[in-house]
Design a protein around this motif. Sequence first.
Motif, PDB file in Angstrom:
ATOM      1  N   ASN A   1       0.865  -1.176   0.000  1.00  0.00           N
ATOM      2  CA  ASN A   1       0.000   0.000   0.000  1.00  0.00           C
ATOM      3  C   ASN A   1       0.905   1.231   0.000  1.00  0.00           C
ATOM      4  N   ILE A   2       1.065   1.850  -1.140  1.00  0.00           N
ATOM      5  CA  ILE A   2       1.958   3.009  -1.219  1.00  0.00           C
ATOM      6  C   ILE A   2       1.339   4.242  -0.562  1.00  0.00           C
ATOM      7  N   ASP A   3       0.036   4.184  -0.305  1.00  0.00           N
ATOM      8  CA  ASP A   3      -0.674   5.319   0.289  1.00  0.00           C
ATOM      9  C   ASP A   3      -0.920   5.106   1.787  1.00  0.00           C
ATOM     10  N   TYR A   4      -0.112   4.259   2.438  1.00  0.00           N
ATOM     11  CA  TYR A   4      -0.388   3.856   3.821  1.00  0.00           C
ATOM     12  C   TYR A   4      -0.442   5.023   4.810  1.00  0.00           C
ATOM     13  N   LYS A   5       0.264   6.107   4.517  1.00  0.00           N
ATOM     14  CA  LYS A   5       0.278   7.244   5.448  1.00  0.00           C
ATOM     15  C   LYS A   5      -1.086   7.916   5.563  1.00  0.00           C
ATOM     16  N   SER A   6      -1.973   7.679   4.608  1.00  0.00           N
ATOM     17  CA  SER A   6      -3.287   8.317   4.642  1.00  0.00           C
ATOM     18  C   SER A   6      -4.253   7.637   5.615  1.00  0.00           C
ATOM     19  N   GLY A   7      -3.894   6.452   6.127  1.00  0.00           N
ATOM     20  CA  GLY A   7      -4.746   5.776   7.097  1.00  0.00           C
ATOM     21  C   GLY A   7      -5.165   4.385   6.649  1.00  0.00           C
ATOM     22  N   ILE A   8      -5.843   3.699   7.541  1.00  0.00           N
ATOM     23  CA  ILE A   8      -6.165   2.286   7.330  1.00  0.00           C
ATOM     24  C   ILE A   8      -7.117   2.054   6.159  1.00  0.00           C
ATOM     25  N   ALA A   9      -7.945   3.037   5.839  1.00  0.00           N
ATOM     26  CA  ALA A   9      -8.881   2.859   4.715  1.00  0.00           C
ATOM     27  C   ALA A   9      -8.140   2.493   3.437  1.00  0.00           C
ATOM     28  N   SER A  10      -6.971   3.099   3.231  1.00  0.00           N
ATOM     29  CA  SER A  10      -6.199   2.818   2.016  1.00  0.00           C
ATOM     30  C   SER A  10      -5.715   1.370   1.988  1.00  0.00           C
ATOM     31  N   SER A  11      -5.424   0.802   3.153  1.00  0.00           N
ATOM     32  CA  SER A  11      -4.994  -0.599   3.211  1.00  0.00           C
ATOM     33  C   SER A  11      -6.149  -1.552   2.908  1.00  0.00           C
ATOM     34  N   LEU A  12      -7.333  -1.222   3.413  1.00  0.00           N
ATOM     35  CA  LEU A  12      -8.500  -2.060   3.131  1.00  0.00           C
ATOM     36  C   LEU A  12      -8.802  -2.050   1.632  1.00  0.00           C
ATOM     37  N   LYS A  13      -8.717  -0.864   1.039  1.00  0.00           N
ATOM     38  CA  LYS A  13      -8.960  -0.750  -0.408  1.00  0.00           C
ATOM     39  C   LYS A  13      -7.904  -1.506  -1.209  1.00  0.00           C
ATOM     40  N   ALA A  14      -6.647  -1.418  -0.776  1.00  0.00           N
ATOM     41  CA  ALA A  14      -5.574  -2.143  -1.470  1.00  0.00           C
ATOM     42  C   ALA A  14      -5.815  -3.649  -1.400  1.00  0.00           C
ATOM     43  N   GLY A  15      -6.275  -4.118  -0.248  1.00  0.00           N
ATOM     44  CA  GLY A  15      -6.555  -5.546  -0.084  1.00  0.00           C
ATOM     45  C   GLY A  15      -7.703  -6.011  -0.948  1.00  0.00           C
ATOM     46  N   ILE A  16      -8.774  -5.225  -0.961  1.00  0.00           N
ATOM     47  CA  ILE A  16      -9.931  -5.575  -1.784  1.00  0.00           C
ATOM     48  C   ILE A  16      -9.552  -5.551  -3.266  1.00  0.00           C
ATOM     49  N   GLY A  17      -8.787  -4.531  -3.658  1.00  0.00           N
ATOM     50  CA  GLY A  17      -8.353  -4.429  -5.051  1.00  0.00           C
ATOM     51  C   GLY A  17      -7.516  -5.610  -5.482  1.00  0.00           C
ATOM     52  N   ALA A  18      -6.630  -6.058  -4.589  1.00  0.00           N
ATOM     53  CA  ALA A  18      -5.777  -7.209  -4.899  1.00  0.00           C
ATOM     54  C   ALA A  18      -6.576  -8.506  -4.937  1.00  0.00           C
ATOM     55  N   ALA A  19      -7.539  -8.622  -4.038  1.00  0.00           N
ATOM     56  CA  ALA A  19      -8.338  -9.848  -3.968  1.00  0.00           C
ATOM     57  C   ALA A  19      -9.257  -9.991  -5.176  1.00  0.00           C
ATOM     58  N   GLY A  20      -9.775  -8.872  -5.680  1.00  0.00           N
ATOM     59  CA  GLY A  20     -10.721  -8.948  -6.782  1.00  0.00           C
ATOM     60  C   GLY A  20     -12.129  -9.217  -6.282  1.00  0.00           C
ATOM     61  N   GLU A  21     -13.014  -9.537  -7.198  1.00  0.00           N
ATOM     62  CA  GLU A  21     -14.441  -9.631  -6.858  1.00  0.00           C
ATOM     63  C   GLU A  21     -14.977 -11.057  -6.830  1.00  0.00           C
ATOM     64  N   ASP A  22     -14.095 -12.037  -6.713  1.00  0.00           N
ATOM     65  CA  ASP A  22     -14.539 -13.430  -6.783  1.00  0.00           C
ATOM     66  C   ASP A  22     -14.887 -14.050  -5.434  1.00  0.00           C
ATOM     67  N   TYR A  23     -14.852 -13.272  -4.383  1.00  0.00           N
ATOM     68  CA  TYR A  23     -15.064 -13.832  -3.047  1.00  0.00           C
ATOM     69  C   TYR A  23     -16.480 -13.595  -2.551  1.00  0.00           C
ATOM     70  N   GLY A  24     -16.989 -14.564  -1.804  1.00  0.00           N
ATOM     71  CA  GLY A  24     -18.292 -14.401  -1.177  1.00  0.00           C
ATOM     72  C   GLY A  24     -18.204 -13.488   0.027  1.00  0.00           C
ATOM     73  N   TYR A  25     -17.058 -13.569   0.732  1.00  0.00           N
ATOM     74  CA  TYR A  25     -16.831 -12.734   1.910  1.00  0.00           C
ATOM     75  C   TYR A  25     -15.411 -12.194   1.917  1.00  0.00           C
ATOM     76  N   TYR A  26     -15.288 -11.008   2.501  1.00  0.00           N
ATOM     77  CA  TYR A  26     -13.995 -10.361   2.697  1.00  0.00           C
ATOM     78  C   TYR A  26     -13.833 -10.146   4.194  1.00  0.00           C
ATOM     79  N   GLY A  27     -12.817 -10.781   4.756  1.00  0.00           N
ATOM     80  CA  GLY A  27     -12.547 -10.620   6.180  1.00  0.00           C
ATOM     81  C   GLY A  27     -11.420  -9.627   6.381  1.00  0.00           C
ATOM     82  N   PHE A  28     -11.485  -8.917   7.498  1.00  0.00           N
ATOM     83  CA  PHE A  28     -10.468  -7.926   7.824  1.00  0.00           C
ATOM     84  C   PHE A  28      -9.986  -8.123   9.252  1.00  0.00           C
ATOM     85  N   CYS A  29      -8.665  -8.014   9.418  1.00  0.00           N
ATOM     86  CA  CYS A  29      -8.080  -8.086  10.761  1.00  0.00           C
ATOM     87  C   CYS A  29      -6.824  -7.228  10.790  1.00  0.00           C
TER      88      CYS A  29
END
Length: 194
Positions: free
Chosen positions: A73-101
């Motif tokens: 996440n090159i935008d990590y300094k902006s806060g955790i939202a950017s990390s969640l978006k980076a994770g979702i973007g990397a995972a793609g849309e093929d999942y039934g559920y997205y877990g976060f920890c």
Amino acid sequence: MKISMIITAAGMSTRQGENKLLIRSCNETIIEKTINNFLNNNLDIFVIVGHQKELIVPIIVDRFRNNIQIIENIDYKSGIASSLKAGIGAAGEDYGYYGFCNGDKPFIKVKTVEIILKYLTENKPLILTPIYQEQSGHPIFFSKDFIKDFDKISGDTGGRQVIKNYPNAVTYLPINDEGIILDMDKYLEKNGEM
């Protein structure tokens, strides 16, 4: 049903002063302990790195190389939202559920993860949040129906904002495990080490 687990490990540990993910306990770092709690559960694990990635990546690649995907996440300094978006973007849309920890949650029991996943697959709630003594904890799971809502969050707003927007979609699962609410900051504070 495919389930992804996005573990955020990109933050700057501003409250701690040092990178809490690299603190060692019983011959492993905190980030290793956290990742290890999610292995062997049919999850696709995405670890989001940013701050001090040059220290974190070699540790987790050495131990988990075939079991996780590392996303920067090159935008990590902006806060955790950017990390969640980076994770979702990397995972793609093929999942039934997205877990976060968060990466600093090493105290979650493996059995707890199994209980949460069993409930998730059997009951298919829209949003699943574990609670301990009426406090919300991690990991939190969102149905794919809510993934577009993460596009709208920013800064240090995480999944809690999505939960706030859809209170009737949330299932709260009582869990007898303090580890779901205990992060390293709380742990060190509780034990007089801060």
